[in-house]
Design an enzyme around this catalytic site. Structure first.
Site, short mmCIF file in Angstrom:
data_model
loop_
_atom_site.label_atom_id
_atom_site.label_comp_id
_atom_site.label_asym_id
_atom_site.label_seq_id
_atom_site.Cartn_x
_atom_site.Cartn_y
_atom_site.Cartn_z
N ASN A 106 0.68 -1.17 0.02
CA ASN A 106 -0.13 0.06 -0.07
C ASN A 106 0.87 1.22 0.18
O ASN A 106 2.11 1.27 0.36
CB ASN A 106 -0.99 0.06 1.32
CG ASN A 106 -1.86 -1.18 1.30
OD1 ASN A 106 -2.04 -1.85 0.30
ND2 ASN A 106 -2.14 -1.58 2.32
N VAL A 107 0.32 2.39 -0.59
CA VAL A 107 1.07 3.49 -0.59
C VAL A 107 0.45 4.66 0.26
O VAL A 107 0.72 5.97 0.10
CB VAL A 107 1.00 4.14 -1.97
CG1 VAL A 107 1.93 3.21 -2.96
CG2 VAL A 107 -0.36 4.13 -2.67
N ASP A 108 -0.58 4.22 1.16
CA ASP A 108 -1.32 5.21 1.96
C ASP A 108 -0.84 5.65 3.10
O ASP A 108 -1.28 6.53 3.97
CB ASP A 108 -2.66 4.62 2.02
CG ASP A 108 -2.63 3.24 2.53
OD1 ASP A 108 -1.91 2.92 3.69
OD2 ASP A 108 -3.57 2.33 2.25
N HIS A 123 6.00 -0.15 -2.58
CA HIS A 123 5.84 0.67 -3.91
C HIS A 123 5.83 2.08 -3.57
O HIS A 123 5.42 2.91 -4.37
CB HIS A 123 4.34 0.35 -4.33
CG HIS A 123 4.24 -1.31 -4.74
ND1 HIS A 123 3.05 -1.91 -4.31
CD2 HIS A 123 5.06 -2.00 -5.30
CE1 HIS A 123 3.31 -2.98 -4.97
NE2 HIS A 123 4.43 -3.09 -5.59
N CYS A 131 11.49 14.93 -7.07
CA CYS A 131 12.19 15.68 -8.09
C CYS A 131 12.68 14.65 -9.23
O CYS A 131 13.65 14.07 -8.51
CB CYS A 131 12.67 16.72 -7.99
SG CYS A 131 13.26 17.47 -9.33
N CYS A 181 9.55 21.64 -9.65
CA CYS A 181 10.15 21.37 -8.74
C CYS A 181 10.69 23.04 -8.25
O CYS A 181 11.07 23.63 -9.11
CB CYS A 181 11.44 20.57 -8.85
SG CYS A 181 12.71 20.83 -7.40
N SER A 222 -4.21 -9.24 0.75
CA SER A 222 -3.59 -9.06 -0.56
C SER A 222 -4.32 -10.36 -1.28
O SER A 222 -4.12 -11.37 -0.76
CB SER A 222 -1.90 -9.05 -0.40
OG SER A 222 -1.40 -9.37 -1.77
#
Length: 283
Positions: A106-108, A123, A131, A181, A222
């Protein structure tokens, strides 16, 4: 699954985790109770647009405009999401010294928000921006402030996808202003792995090392339908580690699992933590 079977399996799961040395692999199903949809579980829905690839992102200003417009809208839900009972239970297990670490797909950032300390974000995380020129990483909150300023008269809404973007039309995207950036003028990208990118090898090796040093592997939420997560189950099986899977619906790793629990994650993990706490007090 009926209540008797669920209770029996929870007893088995408690016995497995009580011995400690557990590595956790978590997926999108753990975060659905926080209001973040998944793709393959009971709350999943078909993707309404093709995923953004790294190649499209870096190669097209229009693709970046579309991505950041959708992500700007989606961040409202992801950024406001709070840990649910499942995240809190996992953090409690770590505090009790029963876990060697957590690998999350998860990316949360909800494991960390719940208080977990050793978390490997396979991930990456949506709460950071990188940047592509100077490689400086900055908080997503700062980018959101800049995007709001650059798009003061822009507004849109749409259904939220599991990876944190919203479904928007071309008309909604038109006119959205992207910012670069602030330091070098380079392209900004969320600090997550896009389709077409590879997870950095050192990060993968760290995940494999965590599994190799564990006594057991616990998979949470998962479906294990893709190699990204399944490879760690395959590794655990090759090492002869007991594998337990808690997920709603079948997974790609069920054949290697010593125990599968098909049940909601929050109540199941809360029940697990309560049973372990009761056993510890009795001991």
């Amino acid at each position: 699954m009926d209540r008797v079977t669920t209770t029996t399996k929870l007893v088995e799961l408690t016995g497995l985790v009580a011995q400690g040395g557990v590595a956790v692999l978590s997926g999108a199903g753990l975060s659905t109770e926080s209001g973040i949809p998944d793709y393959r579980g009971p709350t999943g829905r078909s993707r309404r647009a093709e995923p953004m690839t790294y190649q499209k992102f870096v190669g097209s200003a229009e693709a970046r405009r579309r991505y950041w417009a959708r992500s700007h809208v989606g961040w409202r839900q992801i950024g406001d999401a709070r840990p649910n009972a499942g995240h809190l239970a996992v953090a409690e297990l770590e505090r009790r010294g029963l876990l060697v670490g957590i690998v999350t797909q998860n990316v949360d950032g909800l494991h960390q928000a719940a208080g977990a300390r050793r978390v490997i974000e396979l991930h990456g995380g949506l709460d950071r921006v990188v940047c592509l020129s100077c490689r400086e990483r900055t908080p997503r909150a700062e980018l959101e402030r800049r995007l709001r300023e650059a798009n003061a008269g822009w507004a849109a809404s749409g259904a939220i996808n599991p990876d944190g973007d919203a479904v928007l039309t071309d008309a909604q995207v038109a006119g959205f202003q992207v910012v670069d950036c602030w330091g070098c003028g380079g392209l900004l990208k969320p600090d997550v792995i896009f389709f077409g990118e590879n997870v950095p090898r050192p990060r993968v090796d760290e995940c494999f090392g965590l599994v190799a040093g564990a006594r057991a592997l616990l998979v949470l939420g998962s479906s294990l339908k893709v190699r990204s997560g399944l490879r760690f189950v395959t590794k655990a099986a090759a090492l002869g580690l007991p594998i337990a899977i808690v997920n709603q619906g079948p997974t790609g790793g069920d054949a290697d699992a010593a125990l599968t629990v098909d049940a909601p994650l929050g109540p199941t993990l809360s029940g697990l933590a309560a049973r372990l706490g009761k056993a510890a007090r009795a001991g």
